[in-house]
Design a protein around this motif. Sequence first.
Motif, PDB file in Angstrom:
ATOM      1  N   THR A  99       0.839  -1.188   0.000  1.00  0.00           N
ATOM      2  CA  THR A  99       0.000   0.000   0.000  1.00  0.00           C
ATOM      3  C   THR A  99       0.881   1.246   0.000  1.00  0.00           C
ATOM      4  O   THR A  99       2.059   1.180   0.380  1.00  0.00           O
ATOM      5  CB  THR A  99      -0.901   0.032   1.249  1.00  0.00           C
ATOM      6  N   THR A 139       4.781   1.820  -5.254  1.00  0.00           N
ATOM      7  CA  THR A 139       3.718   0.926  -4.793  1.00  0.00           C
ATOM      8  C   THR A 139       3.420  -0.117  -5.863  1.00  0.00           C
ATOM      9  O   THR A 139       3.358  -1.316  -5.574  1.00  0.00           O
ATOM     10  CB  THR A 139       2.442   1.728  -4.448  1.00  0.00           C
ATOM     11  N   ASP A 148       4.580  -4.046  -5.541  1.00  0.00           N
ATOM     12  CA  ASP A 148       3.487  -5.010  -5.578  1.00  0.00           C
ATOM     13  C   ASP A 148       3.744  -6.068  -6.650  1.00  0.00           C
ATOM     14  O   ASP A 148       3.517  -7.262  -6.423  1.00  0.00           O
ATOM     15  CB  ASP A 148       2.162  -4.292  -5.831  1.00  0.00           C
TER      16      ASP A 148
END
Length: 99
Positions: free
Chosen positions: A5, A29, A33
Amino acid sequence: MSEITPDLVRHLGVLARIQLSDDEVTQLTGQLDAIVDNIAKVSEVATPDVVATSHPIAMSNVFRPDEVGQTLTHEQVLQNAPDAADGRFRVTAILGEEQ
């Protein structure tokens, strides 16, 4: 579901003492991810049946026999030396006179 996040990226930036802009947080981010997702995919495949490898192609050292060849004489080695003494290269001291 995303594990990474923007708040986590900001927290990691603080821990690493890296000041991140909002654009960098957004970019990182997504990148982090994707990395976590790829690691999860590899973890699914990595089972006890799959042998761990460090390289995709089997490698081996190639050795040749040590054979004594033609060598230079002391005179040949030292003939172009800027300074020589007692059959050795003579160089300027760099560590001081205590050596």
